[in-house]
Motif scaffolding. Structure first.
Motif, PDB file in Angstrom:
ATOM      1  N   ARG A  73      12.891  12.790  44.551  1.00 36.06           N
ATOM      2  CA  ARG A  73      13.253  11.785  43.542  1.00 36.06           C
ATOM      3  C   ARG A  73      12.009  11.379  42.768  1.00 36.06           C
ATOM      4  O   ARG A  73      10.896  11.631  43.214  1.00 36.06           O
ATOM      5  CB  ARG A  73      13.805  10.534  44.229  1.00 36.06           C
ATOM      6  CG  ARG A  73      14.998  10.757  45.091  1.00 36.06           C
ATOM      7  CD  ARG A  73      15.325   9.508  45.908  1.00 36.06           C
ATOM      8  NE  ARG A  73      16.346   9.772  46.897  1.00 36.06           N
ATOM      9  CZ  ARG A  73      17.646   9.627  46.683  1.00 36.06           C
ATOM     10  NH1 ARG A  73      18.071   9.200  45.523  1.00 36.06           N
ATOM     11  NH2 ARG A  73      18.516   9.900  47.624  1.00 36.06           N
ATOM     12  N   ALA A  74      12.227  10.708  41.659  1.00 36.13           N
ATOM     13  CA  ALA A  74      11.096  10.172  40.898  1.00 36.13           C
ATOM     14  C   ALA A  74      10.388   9.116  41.737  1.00 36.13           C
ATOM     15  O   ALA A  74      11.027   8.312  42.410  1.00 36.13           O
ATOM     16  CB  ALA A  74      11.581   9.575  39.583  1.00 36.13           C
ATOM     17  N   ASP A  75       9.077   9.139  41.703  1.00 39.32           N
ATOM     18  CA  ASP A  75       8.255   8.179  42.436  1.00 39.32           C
ATOM     19  C   ASP A  75       8.413   6.794  41.801  1.00 39.32           C
ATOM     20  O   ASP A  75       8.198   6.640  40.598  1.00 39.32           O
ATOM     21  CB  ASP A  75       6.798   8.642  42.374  1.00 39.32           C
ATOM     22  CG  ASP A  75       5.828   7.714  43.047  1.00 39.32           C
ATOM     23  OD1 ASP A  75       6.253   6.721  43.665  1.00 39.32           O
ATOM     24  OD2 ASP A  75       4.621   7.998  42.968  1.00 39.32           O
ATOM     25  N   PRO A  76       8.795   5.778  42.588  1.00 43.52           N
ATOM     26  CA  PRO A  76       8.962   4.429  42.023  1.00 43.52           C
ATOM     27  C   PRO A  76       7.702   3.910  41.322  1.00 43.52           C
ATOM     28  O   PRO A  76       7.798   3.215  40.311  1.00 43.52           O
ATOM     29  CB  PRO A  76       9.303   3.568  43.245  1.00 43.52           C
ATOM     30  CG  PRO A  76       9.907   4.523  44.219  1.00 43.52           C
ATOM     31  CD  PRO A  76       9.174   5.830  44.001  1.00 43.52           C
ATOM     32  N   ALA A  77       6.523   4.268  41.824  1.00 47.75           N
ATOM     33  CA  ALA A  77       5.287   3.821  41.170  1.00 47.75           C
ATOM     34  C   ALA A  77       5.139   4.481  39.795  1.00 47.75           C
ATOM     35  O   ALA A  77       4.653   3.854  38.849  1.00 47.75           O
ATOM     36  CB  ALA A  77       4.079   4.137  42.042  1.00 47.75           C
ATOM     37  N   LYS A  78       5.583   5.720  39.680  1.00 49.87           N
ATOM     38  CA  LYS A  78       5.525   6.433  38.396  1.00 49.87           C
ATOM     39  C   LYS A  78       6.506   5.794  37.403  1.00 49.87           C
ATOM     40  O   LYS A  78       6.196   5.632  36.224  1.00 49.87           O
ATOM     41  CB  LYS A  78       5.861   7.911  38.635  1.00 49.87           C
ATOM     42  CG  LYS A  78       5.658   8.803  37.450  1.00 49.87           C
ATOM     43  CD  LYS A  78       5.900  10.262  37.854  1.00 49.87           C
ATOM     44  CE  LYS A  78       5.955  11.166  36.658  1.00 49.87           C
ATOM     45  NZ  LYS A  78       6.313  12.546  37.013  1.00 49.87           N
TER      46      LYS A  78
ATOM     47  N   LYS B 133       3.341  -5.109  40.159  1.00 49.91           N
ATOM     48  CA  LYS B 133       2.557  -4.831  41.372  1.00 49.91           C
ATOM     49  C   LYS B 133       1.460  -3.799  41.119  1.00 49.91           C
ATOM     50  O   LYS B 133       0.543  -3.658  41.921  1.00 49.91           O
ATOM     51  CB  LYS B 133       3.466  -4.316  42.483  1.00 49.91           C
ATOM     52  CG  LYS B 133       4.397  -5.368  43.036  1.00 49.91           C
ATOM     53  CD  LYS B 133       5.318  -4.751  44.081  1.00 49.91           C
ATOM     54  CE  LYS B 133       6.415  -5.714  44.477  1.00 49.91           C
ATOM     55  NZ  LYS B 133       7.411  -5.082  45.340  1.00 49.91           N
ATOM     56  N   LEU B 134       1.564  -3.062  40.025  1.00 51.07           N
ATOM     57  CA  LEU B 134       0.588  -2.016  39.739  1.00 51.07           C
ATOM     58  C   LEU B 134      -0.742  -2.622  39.322  1.00 51.07           C
ATOM     59  O   LEU B 134      -0.774  -3.687  38.683  1.00 51.07           O
ATOM     60  CB  LEU B 134       1.091  -1.111  38.608  1.00 51.07           C
ATOM     61  CG  LEU B 134       2.337  -0.288  38.906  1.00 51.07           C
ATOM     62  CD1 LEU B 134       2.766   0.465  37.662  1.00 51.07           C
ATOM     63  CD2 LEU B 134       2.069   0.692  40.026  1.00 51.07           C
ATOM     64  N   PRO B 135      -1.856  -1.957  39.654  1.00 45.70           N
ATOM     65  CA  PRO B 135      -3.143  -2.465  39.179  1.00 45.70           C
ATOM     66  C   PRO B 135      -3.203  -2.391  37.654  1.00 45.70           C
ATOM     67  O   PRO B 135      -2.588  -1.516  37.040  1.00 45.70           O
ATOM     68  CB  PRO B 135      -4.166  -1.523  39.813  1.00 45.70           C
ATOM     69  CG  PRO B 135      -3.400  -0.344  40.305  1.00 45.70           C
ATOM     70  CD  PRO B 135      -1.958  -0.752  40.430  1.00 45.70           C
TER      71      PRO B 135
END
Length: 134
Positions: free
Chosen positions: A16-21, A107-109
């Motif tokens: 699946r697509a990476d949630p962070a991506k 949540k991402l930097p």
């Protein structure tokens, strides 16, 4: 030939697509407004099991760029072709939803700000331009 209704691509997903991506691709307008989004894509299943040629079936809310952002993630989805039932999906158009959550994006930097490629001209090109007027 379409797969039987009982055969769903979701049952055979192995990648699946990476949630962070997904969070990193959050549409800026939606992020500034604090709006979550959802997109339903429809994709073809390649002989390898990878999704391709995705189109947007539905996008909520409209006007924030969620659909365009979601199109990039279709090829991140793969089904397991080792399961003989999944073979019925080859060549079919299957639905795949992509969810965008503001909380995930926050949540991402922070991304570093890149300096301009060209030097920025001074505000006052000459002394005459910057003389105070009293």
């Amino acid at each position: 030939m379409a797969a039987p209704a009982s055969v769903q691509a979701q049952d055979f997903l192995i990648k699946r697509a990476d949630p962070a991506k997904i969070a990193a691709a959050y549409p800026p307008k939606a992020l500034r407004a604090g709006i979550d989004g959802w997109v339903m894509l429809q994709c073809s299943v390649r002989k390898t099991g990878q999704f391709e040629k995705c189109t947007i079936l539905e996008e909520k809310p409209l006007g924030y760029g969620f659909g365009a952002a979601a199109l990039a993630f279709g090829p991140d989805y793969w089904i397991n072709l080792k399961d003989p039932r999944a073979g019925a999906l080859l060549g079919d158009r299957v639905p795949q939803d992509i969810v965008f959550r503001v909380d995930d994006a926050l949540k991402l930097p922070a991304k570093p700000i890149k300096p301009p490629a060209k030097p920025v001209p001074p505000l006052c090109p000459s002394k005459k331009d910057c003389m105070e007027v009293n």
